[in-house]
Design a protein around this motif. Sequence first.
Motif, PDB file in Angstrom:
ATOM      1  N   THR A  61     -12.954 -12.669   0.543  1.00 53.69           N
ATOM      2  CA  THR A  61     -13.049 -11.217   0.604  1.00 53.69           C
ATOM      3  C   THR A  61     -11.791 -10.618  -0.011  1.00 53.69           C
ATOM      4  O   THR A  61     -10.779 -11.304  -0.189  1.00 53.69           O
ATOM      5  N   SER A  62     -11.861  -9.358  -0.356  1.00 52.81           N
ATOM      6  CA  SER A  62     -10.675  -8.608  -0.784  1.00 52.81           C
ATOM      7  C   SER A  62     -10.647  -7.314   0.016  1.00 52.81           C
ATOM      8  O   SER A  62     -11.676  -6.656   0.191  1.00 52.81           O
ATOM      9  N   LEU A  63      -9.485  -6.968   0.507  1.00 60.29           N
ATOM     10  CA  LEU A  63      -9.305  -5.783   1.334  1.00 60.29           C
ATOM     11  C   LEU A  63      -8.189  -4.937   0.752  1.00 60.29           C
ATOM     12  O   LEU A  63      -7.155  -5.470   0.323  1.00 60.29           O
ATOM     13  N   HIS A  64      -8.375  -3.628   0.732  1.00 56.76           N
ATOM     14  CA  HIS A  64      -7.301  -2.738   0.291  1.00 56.76           C
ATOM     15  C   HIS A  64      -6.333  -2.579   1.443  1.00 56.76           C
ATOM     16  O   HIS A  64      -6.725  -2.274   2.571  1.00 56.76           O
ATOM     17  N   LEU A  65      -5.053  -2.771   1.154  1.00 56.72           N
ATOM     18  CA  LEU A  65      -4.066  -2.738   2.230  1.00 56.72           C
ATOM     19  C   LEU A  65      -3.890  -1.350   2.825  1.00 56.72           C
ATOM     20  O   LEU A  65      -3.328  -1.209   3.918  1.00 56.72           O
ATOM     21  N   ASP A  66      -4.376  -0.321   2.111  1.00 60.98           N
ATOM     22  CA  ASP A  66      -4.355   1.022   2.709  1.00 60.98           C
ATOM     23  C   ASP A  66      -5.138   1.042   4.018  1.00 60.98           C
ATOM     24  O   ASP A  66      -4.877   1.870   4.894  1.00 60.98           O
ATOM     25  N   LEU A  67      -6.099   0.117   4.147  1.00 60.64           N
ATOM     26  CA  LEU A  67      -6.885   0.040   5.367  1.00 60.64           C
ATOM     27  C   LEU A  67      -5.991  -0.112   6.586  1.00 60.64           C
ATOM     28  O   LEU A  67      -6.237   0.495   7.637  1.00 60.64           O
ATOM     29  N   PHE A  68      -4.922  -0.910   6.446  1.00 59.83           N
ATOM     30  CA  PHE A  68      -4.037  -1.174   7.578  1.00 59.83           C
ATOM     31  C   PHE A  68      -2.898  -0.163   7.673  1.00 59.83           C
ATOM     32  O   PHE A  68      -2.097  -0.221   8.597  1.00 59.83           O
TER      33      PHE A  68
END
Length: 313
Positions: A61-68
């Motif tokens: 998966t790839s997640l945008h770190l803005d999420l955290f």
Amino acid sequence: MTRRFYSNGKLLLTGEYAVLDGALSCALPTKYGQTLTINEVDSPLLFWTSLDEKGEKWFHTSLHLDLFRNSEVDVLNELENLRSSEDKVSEMLVRILLEAKRLNPDFLMEEIGYEVQTTLSFPREWGLGSSSTLINNVAQWAKVDPFALLSKTFNGSGYDIACAQHNHPILYQLKDGEPFIKEIEFNPPFKDALYFVHLNRKQDSRDGITRYREKEFDKEALIKSISELTMECISCIEISRFKELMNKHEILLADILKLTPVKDKLFKDFEGSVKSLGAWGGDFVLAIGNTDTPEYFFKKGYKTVIPYEEMIL
């Protein structure tokens, strides 16, 4: 910069279920475990890849770190979206990283991204702790208490986290909710008669814990019995007595869980002893026999039979 963390797998020799209520238990770190490798990248993304013991990718998966870095509401909304999409692995991963960040607000706040790879050295279905080794590795990366991270995510007694961190058998006990850990020398002269046999059925330990919690019994009596049994077990030098202790352990738990001991259910004609390990009904069991033991289980269709010395650190 590359960072690498490693955690051992686990097996619980004594104290399954009762360890949750403070019974003294014997836990065995395994030679199998999980590695977490982190490389920095010049983008605000987290690229996550999970490999199995054959080096084959089973999750990505790839997640945008803005999420955290967003508000709590935004993160909770994303978790709800993942839950709705039934992407359980991504949901679990986000939850672990989120809780790690709550424990250390500086985690994932650098102006960089990451390529993260997890690599298991054992098949996922073995039940040696693919989740606990991940929790312990992420805790090392985030510089947080792994027991606190476990409590916020999967809960459990924490013996698996203790195994992840220790390279010798341990005594483990919860005292007022806090883990007591002591490395021991568990080196019985009959080790060559001990084998770990995989039952080819993955068992969800959380389901087993729920069933245990639903039972009514004398908790203090069970804790006392298991703790005494554990202390005798770790110093036992006679295989006949060790078999008696393992059989007694099975009977104690069988009476409470209202389940049939695994030997009575599957291996009635086995001349040695068979003891459940961890959640009853799946994963590994301990077989106490002789040099003919592997052949017995092979003929029964159980292909994963691992001698003690090959499994335990």
